[in-house]
Design a protein around this motif. Structure first.
Motif, mmCIF file in Angstrom:
data_model
loop_
_atom_site.group_PDB
_atom_site.id
_atom_site.type_symbol
_atom_site.label_atom_id
_atom_site.label_comp_id
_atom_site.label_asym_id
_atom_site.label_seq_id
_atom_site.Cartn_x
_atom_site.Cartn_y
_atom_site.Cartn_z
ATOM 1 N N GLU A 94 -42.919 -70.622 12.383
ATOM 2 C CA GLU A 94 -42.344 -70.456 13.713
ATOM 3 C C GLU A 94 -41.185 -71.418 13.852
ATOM 4 O OE1 GLU A 94 -43.626 -70.650 18.419
ATOM 5 O OE2 GLU A 94 -45.142 -70.309 16.893
ATOM 6 N N THR A 95 -40.133 -70.966 14.504
ATOM 7 C CA THR A 95 -38.980 -71.824 14.742
ATOM 8 C C THR A 95 -38.402 -71.506 16.116
ATOM 9 O OG1 THR A 95 -36.923 -72.672 13.781
ATOM 10 C CG2 THR A 95 -37.246 -70.280 13.722
ATOM 11 N N SER A 96 -37.547 -72.375 16.583
ATOM 12 C CA SER A 96 -36.858 -72.112 17.839
ATOM 13 C C SER A 96 -35.471 -72.731 17.783
ATOM 14 C CB SER A 96 -37.646 -72.664 19.032
ATOM 15 O OG SER A 96 -37.719 -74.062 18.975
ATOM 16 N N ALA A 97 -34.608 -72.205 18.594
ATOM 17 C CA ALA A 97 -33.241 -72.708 18.699
ATOM 18 C C ALA A 97 -32.806 -72.574 20.153
ATOM 19 C CB ALA A 97 -32.310 -71.937 17.783
ATOM 20 N N GLU A 98 -31.898 -73.446 20.555
ATOM 21 C CA GLU A 98 -31.408 -73.440 21.923
ATOM 22 C C GLU A 98 -29.922 -73.097 21.930
ATOM 23 O OE1 GLU A 98 -33.664 -76.314 24.706
ATOM 24 O OE2 GLU A 98 -31.604 -77.039 24.570
ATOM 25 N N PHE A 99 -29.535 -72.254 22.890
ATOM 26 C CA PHE A 99 -28.153 -71.821 23.038
ATOM 27 C C PHE A 99 -27.754 -71.959 24.498
ATOM 28 C CE2 PHE A 99 -30.255 -69.369 19.754
ATOM 29 C CZ PHE A 99 -29.399 -69.513 18.671
ATOM 30 N N ASP A 100 -26.558 -72.451 24.759
ATOM 31 C CA ASP A 100 -26.018 -72.487 26.115
ATOM 32 C C ASP A 100 -25.061 -71.328 26.292
ATOM 33 O OD1 ASP A 100 -27.356 -74.687 27.176
ATOM 34 O OD2 ASP A 100 -25.878 -76.102 26.399
ATOM 35 N N VAL A 101 -25.233 -70.600 27.401
ATOM 36 C CA VAL A 101 -24.399 -69.446 27.711
ATOM 37 C C VAL A 101 -23.847 -69.642 29.110
ATOM 38 C CG1 VAL A 101 -24.400 -66.931 28.009
ATOM 39 C CG2 VAL A 101 -25.887 -67.975 26.302
ATOM 40 N N GLU A 102 -22.567 -69.389 29.290
ATOM 41 C CA GLU A 102 -21.955 -69.476 30.613
ATOM 42 C C GLU A 102 -22.597 -68.404 31.488
ATOM 43 O OE1 GLU A 102 -19.498 -68.060 33.676
ATOM 44 O OE2 GLU A 102 -19.202 -67.096 31.740
ATOM 45 N N ALA A 103 -22.987 -68.794 32.712
ATOM 46 C CA ALA A 103 -23.783 -67.917 33.582
ATOM 47 C C ALA A 103 -23.029 -66.677 34.060
ATOM 48 C CB ALA A 103 -24.306 -68.703 34.788
ATOM 49 N N GLY A 104 -21.731 -66.645 33.997
ATOM 50 C CA GLY A 104 -20.977 -65.489 34.476
ATOM 51 C C GLY A 104 -20.628 -64.508 33.377
ATOM 52 N N ALA A 105 -19.397 -64.579 32.898
ATOM 53 C CA ALA A 105 -18.871 -63.599 31.946
ATOM 54 C C ALA A 105 -19.625 -63.579 30.622
ATOM 55 C CB ALA A 105 -17.387 -63.855 31.699
ATOM 56 N N GLU A 106 -19.984 -64.737 30.086
ATOM 57 C CA GLU A 106 -20.706 -64.755 28.801
ATOM 58 C C GLU A 106 -22.078 -64.103 28.920
ATOM 59 O OE1 GLU A 106 -20.961 -68.630 27.021
ATOM 60 O OE2 GLU A 106 -18.808 -68.758 26.700
ATOM 61 N N MET A 107 -22.795 -64.378 30.009
ATOM 62 C CA MET A 107 -24.113 -63.769 30.195
ATOM 63 C C MET A 107 -23.973 -62.273 30.430
ATOM 64 S SD MET A 107 -27.337 -64.087 30.024
ATOM 65 C CE MET A 107 -27.724 -65.809 30.116
ATOM 66 N N ASP A 108 -22.947 -61.862 31.167
ATOM 67 C CA ASP A 108 -22.691 -60.424 31.354
ATOM 68 C C ASP A 108 -22.456 -59.738 30.013
ATOM 69 O OD1 ASP A 108 -22.957 -60.250 34.103
ATOM 70 O OD2 ASP A 108 -20.812 -60.532 34.496
ATOM 71 N N ALA A 109 -21.652 -60.359 29.154
ATOM 72 C CA ALA A 109 -21.353 -59.770 27.844
ATOM 73 C C ALA A 109 -22.610 -59.689 26.992
ATOM 74 C CB ALA A 109 -20.274 -60.590 27.138
ATOM 75 N N LEU A 110 -23.425 -60.731 27.016
ATOM 76 C CA LEU A 110 -24.678 -60.729 26.258
ATOM 77 C C LEU A 110 -25.617 -59.645 26.764
ATOM 78 C CD1 LEU A 110 -26.467 -62.021 24.102
ATOM 79 C CD2 LEU A 110 -27.130 -63.743 25.790
ATOM 80 N N SER A 111 -25.724 -59.527 28.075
ATOM 81 C CA SER A 111 -26.566 -58.495 28.679
ATOM 82 C C SER A 111 -26.097 -57.100 28.267
ATOM 83 C CB SER A 111 -26.538 -58.640 30.203
ATOM 84 O OG SER A 111 -27.232 -57.592 30.815
ATOM 85 N N THR A 112 -24.799 -56.879 28.257
ATOM 86 C CA THR A 112 -24.239 -55.592 27.856
ATOM 87 C C THR A 112 -24.547 -55.289 26.396
ATOM 88 O OG1 THR A 112 -22.495 -55.735 29.513
ATOM 89 C CG2 THR A 112 -22.098 -54.260 27.643
ATOM 90 N N GLU A 113 -24.400 -56.294 25.526
ATOM 91 C CA GLU A 113 -24.696 -56.097 24.100
ATOM 92 C C GLU A 113 -26.155 -55.716 23.877
ATOM 93 O OE1 GLU A 113 -23.511 -59.166 21.334
ATOM 94 O OE2 GLU A 113 -21.747 -59.610 22.569
#
Length: 122
Positions: A94-113
């Motif tokens: 088991e492993t984990s990693a942390e990522f920071d995403v900008e709450a506006g445009a970056e999160m929108d793009a991730l959600s779309t993908e």
């Protein structure tokens, strides 16, 4: 990263590969889901809540190979902690990693993908 969607029994069960790469880390595991276990809805909800929320918002795959914990920060970013575990009984990890995403445009793009990935697998 999500890739290689497959329907092993030509029904609602969808298997897909999740890969995590980072500094000194490369891991991948097959995730078993029912039509994606609403991961697209989870990311859509995070994107819609760009002004923030209290506590953490968590999502987990059907068999627990993938778990995501999101925490909003007052800096206008979302910290995503991605937990990934193997499905092989002989080689358990088991492993984990942390990522920071900008709450506006970056999160929108991730959600779309994510939404496009699951739409293409239907």
């Amino acid at each position: 990263m999500l890739s290689a969607p497959q329907r092993p029994w030509q029904d609602a069960v969808l298997d897909y590969l999740v890969s995590i790469t980072g500094e000194g880390l490369e891991a991948e595991a097959v995730v078993t889901s029912l039509e994606g276990d609403s991961l697209d809805a989870y990311f859509s909800d995070l994107a819609e809540r760009f002004r923030g929320w209290e506590g953490v918002r968590e999502w987990r795959s059907l068999e627990g190979q993938l778990r995501i914990v999101a925490k909003w920060s007052s800096r206008g970013h979302v910290t995503l902690r991605v937990h990934l575990r193997s499905t092989h009984h002989r080689d358990v990890w088991e492993t984990s990693a942390e990522f920071d995403v900008e709450a506006g445009a970056e999160m929108d793009a991730l959600s779309t993908e994510v939404a496009q990935f699951f739409a293409a697998s239907r």
